[in-house]
Design a protein around this motif. Structure first.
Motif, short mmCIF file in Angstrom:
data_model
loop_
_atom_site.label_atom_id
_atom_site.label_comp_id
_atom_site.label_asym_id
_atom_site.label_seq_id
_atom_site.Cartn_x
_atom_site.Cartn_y
_atom_site.Cartn_z
N TRP A 276 9.11 -9.18 3.94
CA TRP A 276 9.19 -8.84 5.36
C TRP A 276 8.51 -7.51 5.63
O TRP A 276 7.80 -7.35 6.63
CB TRP A 276 10.67 -8.78 5.79
N GLN A 277 8.70 -6.55 4.73
CA GLN A 277 8.09 -5.23 4.91
C GLN A 277 6.57 -5.32 5.03
O GLN A 277 5.97 -4.76 5.94
CB GLN A 277 8.48 -4.32 3.75
N VAL A 278 5.94 -6.05 4.10
CA VAL A 278 4.48 -6.09 4.12
C VAL A 278 3.94 -6.94 5.26
O VAL A 278 2.77 -6.79 5.66
CB VAL A 278 3.91 -6.55 2.77
N MET B 203 -2.92 -4.35 2.70
CA MET B 203 -2.68 -5.75 2.35
C MET B 203 -3.79 -6.65 2.90
O MET B 203 -3.55 -7.69 3.51
CB MET B 203 -1.31 -6.20 2.83
N ALA B 204 -5.02 -6.24 2.67
CA ALA B 204 -6.18 -6.96 3.19
C ALA B 204 -6.29 -8.34 2.56
O ALA B 204 -6.17 -8.49 1.34
CB ALA B 204 -7.45 -6.16 2.91
N PRO B 205 -6.53 -9.36 3.36
CA PRO B 205 -6.79 -10.70 2.79
C PRO B 205 -8.03 -10.64 1.90
O PRO B 205 -9.00 -9.94 2.20
CB PRO B 205 -7.03 -11.56 4.03
N PHE C 58 -5.77 1.89 7.49
CA PHE C 58 -4.56 2.54 7.99
C PHE C 58 -3.42 1.55 7.89
O PHE C 58 -3.58 0.36 8.18
CB PHE C 58 -4.73 2.97 9.46
N GLY C 59 -2.25 2.03 7.45
CA GLY C 59 -1.09 1.15 7.38
C GLY C 59 0.14 1.91 6.95
O GLY C 59 0.08 2.77 6.07
N VAL C 60 1.29 1.61 7.60
CA VAL C 60 2.56 2.26 7.29
C VAL C 60 3.63 1.18 7.27
O VAL C 60 3.75 0.39 8.22
CB VAL C 60 2.93 3.32 8.34
N THR C 61 4.41 1.12 6.20
CA THR C 61 5.48 0.12 6.13
C THR C 61 6.64 0.54 7.03
O THR C 61 6.86 1.74 7.27
CB THR C 61 6.01 -0.03 4.69
N PRO C 62 7.42 -0.42 7.55
CA PRO C 62 8.61 -0.05 8.33
C PRO C 62 9.56 0.85 7.56
O PRO C 62 10.16 1.77 8.14
CB PRO C 62 9.25 -1.41 8.65
N CYS D 290 -3.34 -2.00 -0.67
CA CYS D 290 -2.01 -1.43 -0.87
C CYS D 290 -1.11 -1.81 0.31
O CYS D 290 -1.60 -2.06 1.41
CB CYS D 290 -2.06 0.09 -0.94
N PRO D 291 0.21 -1.78 0.12
CA PRO D 291 1.10 -1.96 1.25
C PRO D 291 1.02 -0.80 2.24
O PRO D 291 1.37 -0.94 3.41
CB PRO D 291 2.49 -2.02 0.61
#
Length: 598
Positions: free
Chosen positions: A198-200, A328-330, A234-238, A311-312
């Motif tokens: 769910w996080q990712v 989390m790039a495809p 850019f990306g930040v997990t909840p 990366c996540p």
């Protein structure tokens, strides 16, 4: 606090404190004569100070030694050639009243301290003469010494308490509220929040998504918006978003925000080279040390394997910011053929005894493909250690499931093959009950966990990193490396002078118990690898540039084994760094001895 540090260093002050040096340069007939005369003077001063039998200079005697060494290195013709700047020419011009408008306060700050230090007049925080106590011995001396150490540690403890951590009662209460806000914003349950899948799936990828979970400053919103528009990673997990405070102005989470929210100058620089990032930003020259796809090799017995190129969560100053497209790039997983070829390369080179599986973050992969790769490595007879590089214990600790920890533990074969995890905890504020539990799951399966910290501006206040070391060991993590931030132009906002890292290790880390300071300070040299900073024989100071930047000649690690060229790197000016510290509320005088670390 007195006058702001930026206003203290002028041409006039330099000329006032360096009269003897200027007399020698002024008396010379040519620049080269001045060079030789000043070199001789420096050596004579060094000799004279170390010839005095009274030892009246105390610890300043060693500053004389270090300043003399720096002077001699800067005065050689080869230093002029390598640095592209001549300090003796600058002194020559100043001695004759030349204008030299290029020389700034940072330059004069360095020269003032070099002049004072050489003459045994170094001014540091503890320069005051202290009257020697009556000599004691035996139990009486031990009791007095113990009381002194209690007072010293009380001061250290007080300084470390300035920095919050994720295990504190107030921090846990505040973050529980933050988590409730995020769950409401995303319409999620606590059980979903605890699921790494769910996080990712709910990584914030733009300012609108992160803004639903975090109070963002206007400058942060604009930088994220611009980065997303330019397709920068850019990306930040909840989970990590829950660690950020609602009141950013308080500064408690400054280091965490700096991890994931790019500064405007970073965004602008990256966008300038959007089409040629490999050539512009491959600081470590991995393109020159990759014998086959997915493998990097700089040392005889260890190689890097990169099967998963995402990366996540994205760290702004990532070494591989030129390779990663998005969180989390495809398609980030390497093809089966590429992985097979890389593993085959490793199998065909019995000199390789240890493999670092990194990326990207390999724990962004599902269990089965990850374990397939690890099992293939474990099947190679000459591989003795498999090291997994991952930041998931910090960014999404629920990824370390009991099932994954057990599977990693089964790959161990004590006495023949070891498996360990190397993570990246940057600040005490990142150490949470969830991180501690994730590490404990690994440790209970026999998996050692080590930490690599990048020593950035945002973790460089007095005793900030010392507190991190104290908490790492309590959490089951061994301090392993402290990296000087790489000299990448796009991440200048994160860089810290080498002198600050030396100062931290000598004046702060040295006060900690030995098990808390097992990290090694290193600077990664492009194309060559780690340069160990504790030993002065691994580098030379070449010059002080007009803006106060020090130019260093970093020696290759194998200089005693094979013939390799060195690397010339420009440092961050000390005055610029100290001025930034003042901007965040620090007293620059508390860092005064930084000028004498070379």
């Amino acid at each position: 606090m007195g006058q702001p540090i930026a206003g203290r260093y002028t041409r006039e002050r330099f000329l006032a404190v360096s009269t003897r040096i200027m007399e020698i340069v002024r008396a010379a007939g040519t620049v080269e004569e001045a060079r030789r005369a000043l070199f001789t003077h420096v050596s004579d001063e060094h000799y004279e100070r170390f010839s005095e039998t009274t030892l009246s200079f105390g610890s300043r005697l060693y500053i004389v030694r270090d300043c003399a060494r720096a002077w001699r290195a800067m005065l050689t013709p080869i230093s002029d050639q390598k640095a592209g700047f001549s300090n003796i020419q600058a002194l020559w011009d100043l001695a004759r009243g030349g204008a030299r408008p290029d020389l700034g306060p940072g330059f004069y700050g360095e020269m003032i301290h070099l002049a004072l230090g050489l003459e045994g007049k170094a001014v540091t925080l503890h320069s005051e003469e202290v009257e020697s106590p009556v000599k004691l011995s035996g139990r009486e001396a031990a009791v007095v010494r113990s009381a002194e150490l209690d007072r010293l540690w009380g001061h250290v403890d007080e300084l470390m308490e300035r920095y919050g951590d994720g295990l504190g009662k107030e921090e846990r209460r505040r973050r529980a509220g933050r988590r409730r806000r995020i769950l409401k914003a995303l319409g999620a349950t606590a059980a979903q929040f605890a699921d790494w899948h769910w996080q990712v799936k709910h990584i914030a990828r733009n300012e609108e998504e992160l803004g639903r979970m975090v109070n963002l400053l206007p400058v942060e919103r604009e930088a994220i918006r611009k980065a997303a528009a330019g397709r920068l990673p850019f990306g930040v997990t909840p989970y990590y978003a829950s660690l950020l405070d609602d009141d950013a102005e308080a500064g408690r989470d400054r280091a965490l925000r700096a991890q994931v929210i790019p500064p405007p100058e970073y965004v602008d620089r990256m966008l300038e080279h959007r089409g040629d990032r490999e050539c512009a930003f491959d600081f470590m020259l991995e393109r020159d040390t990759s014998p086959v796809d997915l493998v990097t090799r700089r040392y005889p017995a260890i190689a890097i394997l990169k099967p998963y190129n995402t990366c996540p969560q994205i760290c702004v100053y990532c070494q591989r910011n030129w390779e990663i497209d998005e969180a989390m790039a495809p398609g980030a997983m390497a093809s089966g053929a590429e992985i097979a070829a890389a593993v085959d390369f490793i199998a065909r080179h019995p000199a390789l005894r240890e493999i670092l599986v990194t990326g990207g973050d390999p724990l962004g992969m599902a269990d089965r493909p990850l374990l397939d790769i690890l099992e293939r490595l474990a099947a190679i007879p000459h591989i003795e250690v498999i090291r997994i590089g991952t930041r998931t214990p910090v960014t999404v600790p629920m990824r370390i499931t009991p099932q994954l920890a057990s599977a990693l533990g089964r790959l161990r074969d004590p006495g023949r093959r070891e498996v360990c995890v190397v993570t990246h905890v940057e600040h005490p504020y990142e150490i949470t009950p969830e991180l501690v539990a994730a590490v404990d799951r690994l440790k209970r399966r026999g998996i050692s966990v080590f930490n690599q910290q990048v020593y950035t501006f945002f973790v460089s206040r007095r005793f900030e990193t010392a507190k991190l070391r104290m908490m790492l060991r309590r959490s089951g993590i061994d301090p392993y490396y402290t990296f000087m931030a790489k000299g990448k132009e796009e991440t200048n906002a994160y860089r810290v002078p080498l002198a600050r890292l030396l100062q931290e290790q000598k004046e702060e880390a040295r006060l900690l118990p030995g098990s808390r300071r097992t990290d090694e300070m290193v600077y990664n040299v492009p194309g060559l690898g780690k340069n160990y900073l504790r030993a002065m024989q691994h580098r030379d100071l070449l010059a002080i540039l007009p803006d106060g930047s020090r130019v260093y000649d970093f020696h290759p690690w194998e200089k005693g084994i094979s013939d390799r060229a060195s690397y010339v790197g420009h440092d961050i000016p000390l005055l610029e760094y100290l001025s930034r510290l003042e901007e965040v509320g620090e007293n620059a005088d508390d860092y005064e001895s930084i000028w004498y670390y070379y």
